[in-house]
Scaffold this active site. Structure first.
Site, short mmCIF file in Angstrom:
data_model
loop_
_atom_site.label_atom_id
_atom_site.label_comp_id
_atom_site.label_asym_id
_atom_site.label_seq_id
_atom_site.Cartn_x
_atom_site.Cartn_y
_atom_site.Cartn_z
CG PHE A 19 -1.85 1.12 1.36
CD1 PHE A 19 -2.85 1.31 0.42
CD2 PHE A 19 -1.78 1.99 2.44
CE1 PHE A 19 -3.76 2.36 0.54
CE2 PHE A 19 -2.68 3.04 2.57
CZ PHE A 19 -3.67 3.23 1.62
CB SER A 55 3.33 -4.46 3.29
OG SER A 55 2.66 -3.67 4.23
CG MET A 56 -2.54 -4.14 0.70
SD MET A 56 -3.18 -2.69 -0.16
CE MET A 56 -2.20 -2.73 -1.68
CG ASP A 90 7.40 -4.38 9.93
OD1 ASP A 90 7.15 -3.17 9.87
OD2 ASP A 90 6.97 -5.21 9.11
CG HIS A 143 7.22 -2.73 6.46
ND1 HIS A 143 6.44 -3.79 6.89
CD2 HIS A 143 6.59 -2.22 5.37
CE1 HIS A 143 5.38 -3.90 6.10
NE2 HIS A 143 5.44 -2.96 5.17
#
Length: 262
Positions: free
Chosen positions: A25, A93-94, A194, A224
């Protein structure tokens, strides 16, 4: 609207194993490009699309939602399935949530899943204010370049449109409900340091999927965006080994239910 330098989608036509990579994202394919190129160098067919509303300016993201982002990766998956003998999905992530939903919905058509610091929830008190706040405030501060490696930077937005963040929150809820439908072999790599996605998200994913072949690996030296960080080479090596182990003949060489942490 011109695409930001480095944010372009990537495609490589290689061998019979296809890998779909999904970025995060407010991020872009740039965060995944070294991984994509490593997979291509190993002879695989690779697809790394640019999600709608990403890679240009944050105002464009405000006009999109999870349905647009998912539709793009679903389209890319369809192209790989039409060309390759076996297809894997992967994400950061997303992008990890997108990959997990693809696995849940496409079943045996997806051979396996690789996720790096997968996001599962919008955290904090602000998440509960999103439904109302998005009508009052346009953006909030973005979270890009959470990277320990000095000199490594992520191409992405420094502002987050609240309309898009609200859609993201709804998407995470949808994916969480579908996680039990994920039965494929799963490789999850996460960074204990993260600053964007907490450990609870990975724990939630691991606790809800129905996969019996599950491997969790810790990326101790990265933040992250581990795909651009110190542990990027390990991400590449572990994912390549995962593809080789699960894709050779469809059989798992590890006893059922065994998990490995590292």
């Amino acid at each position: 609207m011109p695409v930001l330098p480095g944010a372009e989608p990537y495609r490589h036509d290689g061998g019979p194993t296809g890998v779909l990579l999904c970025h995060g994202f407010t991020g872009t394919p740039q965060s995944m490009r070294p991984w994509a190129e490593d997979l291509a160098a190993r002879g695989h067919t690779v697809s790394l699309p640019l999600l709608p509303g990403h890679g240009t300016r944050w105002e464009d993201l405000q006009l999109t939602g999870w349905q647009d982002w998912y539709a793009e990766v679903d389209r890319a998956l369809g192209e790989l399935l039409a060309r390759c003998e076996r297809v894997y999905v992967a994400g950061l992530s997303m992008g990890g949530a997108l990959a997990l939903r693809l696995a849940a919905r496409h079943g045996d058509a997806v051979r396996g899943v690789v996720v790096v610091n997968p996001a599962n929830k919008v955290h904090g008190l602000s998440a509960y204010a999103l439904p109302a706040a998005r009508h009052l405030v346009r953006t909030t501060k973005g979270l890009v370049s959470d990277i320990a490696l000095e000199g490594s930077e992520e191409v992405g937005y420094h502002r987050v449109p609240l309309h898009a963040a609200h859609s993201l929150r709804n998407f995470f809820r949808l994916v969480d409900a579908e996680l039990p439908q994920v039965t494929q072999p799963l490789l999850l790599l996460r960074s204990p340091r993260d600053h964007v996605v907490p450990p609870a998200d990975s724990a939630r994913v691991l606790g809800r999927v129905s996969s019996t072949d599950v491997t969790e690996i810790l990326l101790e030296n990265s933040f992250h965006v581990a795909t651009l960080d110190h542990d990027a080479p390990r991400v590449f090596e572990e994912s390549a080994a995962f593809l080789a182990r699960t894709g050779a003949d469809g059989a798992d060489s590890r006893p059922e239910g065994e998990a490995v942490s590292g």
